[in-house]
Design a protein around this motif. Structure first.
Motif, mmCIF file in Angstrom:
data_model
loop_
_atom_site.group_PDB
_atom_site.id
_atom_site.type_symbol
_atom_site.label_atom_id
_atom_site.label_comp_id
_atom_site.label_asym_id
_atom_site.label_seq_id
_atom_site.Cartn_x
_atom_site.Cartn_y
_atom_site.Cartn_z
ATOM 1 N N ASN B 88 -8.617 -0.880 -7.754
ATOM 2 C CA ASN B 88 -8.553 -0.803 -6.239
ATOM 3 C C ASN B 88 -7.860 -2.136 -6.629
ATOM 4 O O ASN B 88 -7.450 -2.513 -5.659
ATOM 5 C CB ASN B 88 -9.932 -0.909 -5.645
ATOM 6 C CG ASN B 88 -10.928 0.485 -5.280
ATOM 7 O OD1 ASN B 88 -9.534 1.576 -4.629
ATOM 8 N ND2 ASN B 88 -12.219 0.606 -4.572
ATOM 9 N N LEU B 89 -8.690 -3.172 -7.028
ATOM 10 C CA LEU B 89 -8.300 -4.688 -7.509
ATOM 11 C C LEU B 89 -5.984 -4.781 -8.017
ATOM 12 O O LEU B 89 -5.932 -5.338 -7.355
ATOM 13 C CB LEU B 89 -8.767 -4.900 -8.321
ATOM 14 C CG LEU B 89 -10.698 -5.661 -7.878
ATOM 15 C CD1 LEU B 89 -11.082 -5.922 -9.158
ATOM 16 C CD2 LEU B 89 -10.670 -5.753 -6.797
ATOM 17 N N HIS B 90 -6.486 -3.519 -8.717
ATOM 18 C CA HIS B 90 -5.130 -3.548 -8.902
ATOM 19 C C HIS B 90 -3.687 -2.663 -8.500
ATOM 20 O O HIS B 90 -2.864 -3.484 -7.959
ATOM 21 C CB HIS B 90 -4.640 -2.683 -10.410
ATOM 22 C CG HIS B 90 -3.816 -2.597 -11.308
ATOM 23 N ND1 HIS B 90 -2.910 -3.568 -12.036
ATOM 24 C CD2 HIS B 90 -2.673 -2.048 -11.613
ATOM 25 C CE1 HIS B 90 -2.134 -3.955 -12.604
ATOM 26 N NE2 HIS B 90 -1.901 -2.578 -12.216
ATOM 27 N N THR B 91 -4.092 -2.151 -7.650
ATOM 28 C CA THR B 91 -3.442 -1.986 -5.987
ATOM 29 C C THR B 91 -3.647 -2.350 -4.629
ATOM 30 O O THR B 91 -3.162 -1.951 -3.451
ATOM 31 C CB THR B 91 -3.257 -0.481 -5.735
ATOM 32 O OG1 THR B 91 -4.632 -0.319 -5.735
ATOM 33 C CG2 THR B 91 -3.090 0.380 -7.145
ATOM 34 N N THR B 95 -0.319 -7.175 2.106
ATOM 35 C CA THR B 95 1.077 -8.054 3.244
ATOM 36 C C THR B 95 -0.077 -6.838 4.697
ATOM 37 O O THR B 95 0.141 -6.865 5.195
ATOM 38 C CB THR B 95 1.732 -7.419 2.820
ATOM 39 O OG1 THR B 95 1.462 -6.137 2.097
ATOM 40 C CG2 THR B 95 2.705 -8.347 2.202
ATOM 41 N N GLN B 96 -0.700 -5.601 3.317
ATOM 42 C CA GLN B 96 -1.882 -5.181 4.552
ATOM 43 C C GLN B 96 -3.068 -5.906 4.151
ATOM 44 O O GLN B 96 -4.211 -5.139 3.859
ATOM 45 C CB GLN B 96 -1.794 -3.795 4.352
ATOM 46 C CG GLN B 96 -0.475 -2.497 4.067
ATOM 47 C CD GLN B 96 -0.131 -1.957 3.908
ATOM 48 O OE1 GLN B 96 -0.521 -1.352 2.663
ATOM 49 N NE2 GLN B 96 0.177 -0.934 4.755
ATOM 50 N N GLN B 97 -3.498 -6.293 5.617
ATOM 51 C CA GLN B 97 -4.785 -7.502 5.247
ATOM 52 C C GLN B 97 -5.863 -6.160 5.653
ATOM 53 O O GLN B 97 -6.690 -6.709 4.599
ATOM 54 C CB GLN B 97 -5.022 -8.242 6.003
ATOM 55 C CG GLN B 97 -6.273 -9.926 5.128
ATOM 56 C CD GLN B 97 -5.721 -10.541 6.435
ATOM 57 O OE1 GLN B 97 -5.309 -11.149 6.906
ATOM 58 N NE2 GLN B 97 -7.049 -11.844 6.176
ATOM 59 N N GLU B 98 -5.526 -5.716 6.269
ATOM 60 C CA GLU B 98 -7.082 -5.236 6.766
ATOM 61 C C GLU B 98 -6.953 -3.874 5.396
ATOM 62 O O GLU B 98 -8.535 -3.501 5.070
ATOM 63 C CB GLU B 98 -6.654 -3.707 7.881
ATOM 64 C CG GLU B 98 -8.029 -3.354 8.653
ATOM 65 C CD GLU B 98 -7.672 -2.909 9.834
ATOM 66 O OE1 GLU B 98 -7.610 -1.756 9.825
ATOM 67 O OE2 GLU B 98 -6.635 -3.690 10.950
ATOM 68 N N LYS B 99 -6.926 -3.026 5.406
ATOM 69 C CA LYS B 99 -6.417 -2.284 3.764
ATOM 70 C C LYS B 99 -7.003 -2.822 2.417
ATOM 71 O O LYS B 99 -8.020 -2.412 1.648
ATOM 72 C CB LYS B 99 -5.565 -1.724 3.178
ATOM 73 C CG LYS B 99 -4.698 -0.051 4.343
ATOM 74 C CD LYS B 99 -3.643 0.277 3.458
ATOM 75 C CE LYS B 99 -3.629 2.023 3.723
ATOM 76 N NZ LYS B 99 -1.841 2.858 4.065
ATOM 77 N N ALA B 100 -6.092 -3.839 2.442
ATOM 78 C CA ALA B 100 -6.913 -4.526 1.203
ATOM 79 C C ALA B 100 -8.677 -5.220 1.823
ATOM 80 O O ALA B 100 -9.038 -5.247 0.206
ATOM 81 C CB ALA B 100 -6.161 -5.807 1.230
ATOM 82 N N GLU B 101 -8.877 -5.332 2.675
ATOM 83 C CA GLU B 101 -9.791 -5.916 2.438
ATOM 84 C C GLU B 101 -11.207 -4.195 2.669
ATOM 85 O O GLU B 101 -12.046 -5.414 2.109
ATOM 86 C CB GLU B 101 -10.601 -6.357 4.123
ATOM 87 C CG GLU B 101 -9.988 -7.775 4.318
ATOM 88 C CD GLU B 101 -10.202 -8.404 5.718
ATOM 89 O OE1 GLU B 101 -11.228 -7.308 6.443
ATOM 90 O OE2 GLU B 101 -10.195 -9.521 6.111
ATOM 91 N N GLN B 102 -10.899 -3.589 2.734
ATOM 92 C CA GLN B 102 -11.271 -2.146 2.946
ATOM 93 C C GLN B 102 -11.708 -2.066 1.103
ATOM 94 O O GLN B 102 -12.802 -1.456 0.679
ATOM 95 C CB GLN B 102 -10.762 -0.856 3.100
ATOM 96 C CG GLN B 102 -11.162 0.418 3.079
ATOM 97 C CD GLN B 102 -12.626 0.349 3.787
ATOM 98 O OE1 GLN B 102 -13.229 0.042 4.936
ATOM 99 N NE2 GLN B 102 -13.359 0.817 3.126
#
Lengths: 233, 263
Positions: B88-91, B95-102
């Motif tokens: 999860n952290l590696h990927t 740039t996609q903040q919402e996905k990153a937060e999830q």
């Protein structure tokens, strides 16, 4: 009385001495247990027979029939106390259910027959030979039974796990020192009547050996009491 | 006079013979008894040594099983959660903040699960509760730990007056019960299981039952699945006995009895 002492090769004195020592040791190492009480009764009663009993017998000698009856009855009671004391001690060491049932039956039989024997002894109509035959048979049966139990005890100690030191077991000393007595008494009963009239010397030797073996019983009781454990151990 | 002396001599000779025979008899009995006693003591020492060896072997076996359990737990659960977290952290794509937060939220959840799993693993291995408190308290903690997983619900009951045994024995009993409950969780597919400790005068009876899929106790265990046999060995080590009743589809019931006198 002097004749009795010399005639028994002084073994009667040895018996009385052993009885007194035994009573002293039992009282000194007193434990409020049935076995101790029975052994004290057995030893004290034995001392009574060998002292007052004999005195009474010689005092009443002019009343021959009464003297014989008293002597025989004292012996019968002695046999009853003996079988009660020995079976109580031996049955605690022999772990056999069937033997326990047989023993209970024998004790009931002995208790039931004793009054009958005593009545027969004091019955003047019964011949003295028959009286002696009955009491001798009773003593023979009683001592043979104790002898068998002692034999079973020796077999049982070799069958059970030898956890306790045998030298510290009171029952072992009682049995070991009583062996000679349980063998000698039946032989004495069988031979005595024949040698009473046939050969006085052999008769007195047999009586002496019997008294000697009896004194060993009291030595055994003393040694057992000195183990400072319950006599049934 | 001579006659009396002759009689006394005969008596003394016979008496000496009889006394010697009696003394010889006593010495013989004592000798053979002592010989038997020495043999008995030797056998007893040998039995004690064998028993100690057996205890040592069982301890090694328990240790080995514990290591296997740790290894399996780390590999199947903790390793998996941590690998997923790493992935999860590696990927992470900032740039996609919402996905990153999830993904960060998922990673935090996975890390929490790993921490809980590590905590549970640590607790299940810890016999300190038994040492500090008692077997009953350790079992209560184990019950709560299992019930929290929501895999199964354990009913726990104690009857009679509890008898506190030595630590080693209580740890062995705890491990037997723990293994039995683990077996139910892993194989029985039961929703509930009952654990009953009944303190009888002189012995402890433990009953563990479930209404799961059951099994055929007559079947030989597969290689590496000798759990029941191990449990039985441990019960025997404590001088007890074990019974298993089970039928395919009708649940199972395990009973074991531990006498106090041998502990």
């Amino acid at each position: 009385m002097h004749d009795l002492i010399t005639g028994s090769n002084y073994t009667i004195v040895l018996v009385v001495l052993c009885q007194i020592i035994s009573i002293t040791i039992i009282l000194k190492n007193w434990r409020s247990e049935k076995a101790h009480k029975l052994m004290l009764l057995y030893t004290t009663y034995g001392l009574f027979i060998f002292t007052l009993g004999h005195y009474l017998f010689f005092s009443l000698k002019q009343y021959y029939v009464t003297a014989i009856a008293i002597n025989e009855s004292l012996n019968v009671v002695f046999a009853v106390i003996e079988i009660s004391a020995f079976t109580h001690i031996l049955m605690a060491s022999i772990n056999s259910k069937s033997l326990r049932i047989i023993n209970r039956g024998i004790i009931i039989f002995v208790t039931a027959i004793t009054p009958v024997l005593l009545i027969t002894i004091f019955n003047e109509k019964v011949d003295k030979t028959i009286k002696r035959y009955i009491t001798d048979s009773f003593s023979f049966f009683e001592i043979t039974y104790i002898g068998i139990l002692i034999l079973i005890y020796f077999i049982s100690i070799f069958k059970s796990s030898p956890e306790i030191d045998l030298k510290k077991r009171p029952t072992f000393w009682i049995c070991s020192f009583s062996i000679l007595y349980t063998i000698s008494l039946p032989l004495t009963i069988l031979l005595l009547e024949h040698f009473r009239h046939a050969n006085r010397d052999i008769f007195q030797i047999i009586v002496s050996l019997h008294y000697l073996s009896l004194s060993f019983v009291y030595i055994g009781i003393s040694k057992a009491t000195l183990c400072k454990r319950p006599l049934t151990n | 006079m001579q006659k009396a002396s002759y009689q006394l001599t005969i008596f003394l000779i016979v008496a000496i013979v009889l006394i010697t025979t009696m003394v010889a008899f006593i010495i013989t009995v004592l000798y053979f008894y002592r010989k038997k006693q020495i043999d008995f003591e030797k056998n007893l020492a040998k039995t004690r040594l064998d028993h100690e060896k057996e205890i040592l072997a069982t301890q090694v076996e328990i240790q080995e099983q514990t290591f296997q359990h740790i290894s399996k737990e780390i590999h199947d659960n903790i390793n998996l959660s941590l690998t997923l977290t790493k992935l999860n952290l590696h990927t992470l794509d900032w740039t996609q903040q919402e996905k990153a937060e999830q993904k960060i939220k998922n990673s935090i959840d996975l890390l929490s699960t790993s921490i809980t799993q590590l905590n549970d693993l640590s607790k299940s291995l810890d016999t300190d509760t038994i040492t500090r408190h008692s077997l009953l308290m350790a079992l209560e903690e184990e019950r709560q730990r299992i019930n929290k997983t929501d895999c199964i619900y354990i009913n726990y009951e104690v009857l009679g007056t509890p008898v506190y045994m030595n630590n080693q024995a209580e740890i062995v009993i705890f491990r037997i019960i723990q293994e039995s409950l683990n077996n139910i969780i892993k194989h029985a597919r039961a929703k509930t299981a009952d654990l009953l400790l009944n303190y009888h005068p002189g012995y402890l009876e433990v009953t563990i039952s479930d209404e799961g899929k059951g099994f055929d106790p007559s079947q030989q265990p597969k290689v590496g699945h000798a759990g029941l046999r191990n449990m039985e060995n441990r019960v025997k080590l404590l001088g007890g006995s074990m019974q298993i009743q089970s039928e395919t589809g009708k649940g199972s019931r395990l009973n074991f009895f531990i006498p106090f006198e041998k502990l």
